[in-house]
Motif scaffolding. Structure first.
Motif, PDB file in Angstrom:
ATOM      1  N   ALA A  38       0.859  -1.185   0.000  1.00  0.00           N
ATOM      2  CA  ALA A  38       0.000   0.000   0.000  1.00  0.00           C
ATOM      3  C   ALA A  38       0.894   1.233   0.000  1.00  0.00           C
ATOM      4  N   SER A  39       0.470   2.249  -0.741  1.00  0.00           N
ATOM      5  CA  SER A  39       1.197   3.514  -0.741  1.00  0.00           C
ATOM      6  C   SER A  39       0.196   4.656  -0.799  1.00  0.00           C
ATOM      7  N   THR A  40       0.560   5.754  -0.186  1.00  0.00           N
ATOM      8  CA  THR A  40      -0.306   6.926  -0.183  1.00  0.00           C
ATOM      9  C   THR A  40       0.550   8.191  -0.225  1.00  0.00           C
ATOM     10  N   TYR A  57       4.802   4.211   2.300  1.00  0.00           N
ATOM     11  CA  TYR A  57       4.786   2.947   1.563  1.00  0.00           C
ATOM     12  C   TYR A  57       4.933   1.810   2.568  1.00  0.00           C
ATOM     13  N   VAL A  58       4.081   0.797   2.449  1.00  0.00           N
ATOM     14  CA  VAL A  58       4.123  -0.378   3.320  1.00  0.00           C
ATOM     15  C   VAL A  58       4.049  -1.629   2.450  1.00  0.00           C
ATOM     16  N   SER A  59       4.890  -2.618   2.742  1.00  0.00           N
ATOM     17  CA  SER A  59       4.870  -3.883   2.019  1.00  0.00           C
ATOM     18  C   SER A  59       5.100  -5.017   3.011  1.00  0.00           C
ATOM     19  N   ASN A  60       4.338  -6.088   2.875  1.00  0.00           N
ATOM     20  CA  ASN A  60       4.487  -7.247   3.745  1.00  0.00           C
ATOM     21  C   ASN A  60       4.365  -8.514   2.901  1.00  0.00           C
ATOM     22  N   GLN A  61       5.407  -9.316   2.908  1.00  0.00           N
ATOM     23  CA  GLN A  61       5.407 -10.587   2.181  1.00  0.00           C
ATOM     24  C   GLN A  61       5.068 -11.680   3.188  1.00  0.00           C
ATOM     25  N   LEU A  81       8.700  -0.598   5.444  1.00  0.00           N
ATOM     26  CA  LEU A  81       7.927   0.580   5.810  1.00  0.00           C
ATOM     27  C   LEU A  81       8.791   1.780   5.486  1.00  0.00           C
ATOM     28  N   ALA A  82       8.273   2.681   4.670  1.00  0.00           N
ATOM     29  CA  ALA A  82       9.024   3.876   4.289  1.00  0.00           C
ATOM     30  C   ALA A  82       8.093   5.080   4.351  1.00  0.00           C
TER      31      ALA A  82
END
Length: 152
Positions: A38-40, A57-61, A81-82
């Motif tokens: 997800a990014s915003t 920006y969030v990413s989870n594998q 997480l950025a």
């Protein structure tokens, strides 16, 4: 190219500047290996001469690319997480002050295929000893892993 005799040049990345008018965007995706992202981005004016923006920006594998044969755990999973924020202050028509803040946290289990083992070298099957004959510990022994079905 930036500069004379530059062999590799430079990669110049310029991020958006904050805007005094409110705006933004968002995106959500889901992909292979149960990866959710997800990014915003949101921007807007706080006062007549101060504007700010925020990008996250969030990413989870959720599923790893392989399995550690020693522990049975999935490996090569990533979580990111950025966040970035810029503040634009314009006290006059010719003066501009920009402050930028960046944060990033990355967790990866890529090196979980390796397990540190503290043993005397003769217990590991190879190694040596110090000058007085005492065994010293060896670290970094590789523990094998296999790929999960469907991975490259």
């Amino acid at each position: 190219m930036f500069g004379r005799n530059a062999t590799g040049g430079v990669i110049s990345i310029t991020t958006k500047a904050p805007s005094h008018s409110f705006g933004g965007s968002a995106a959500v995706s889901y992909g292979n290996y149960q990866t959710a992202e997800a990014s915003t981005y949101v921007t807007g004016g706080l006062t007549d001469n101060l504007a700010a923006d925020l990008a996250v920006y969030v990413s989870n594998q959720g599923e790893g690319y392989g399995r550690n044969l020693y522990t049975g755990d999935e490996i090569q999973k990533n979580q990111d997480l950025a966040a970035r924020s810029k503040w634009l202050f314009t006290p006059s028509d010719v003066d501009t002050l920009t402050l930028a803040f960046d944060f990033e946290r990355t967790h990866s289990s890529t090196l979980d295929a390796f397990r540190l083992v503290a043993r005397a070298p003769e217990q590991l099957g190879s190694g040596g000893s110090s000058a007085d004959g005492a065994a010293f510990p060896v670290y970094g022994r590789l523990v094998g892993y296999r790929q999960l079905p469907g991975s490259l």
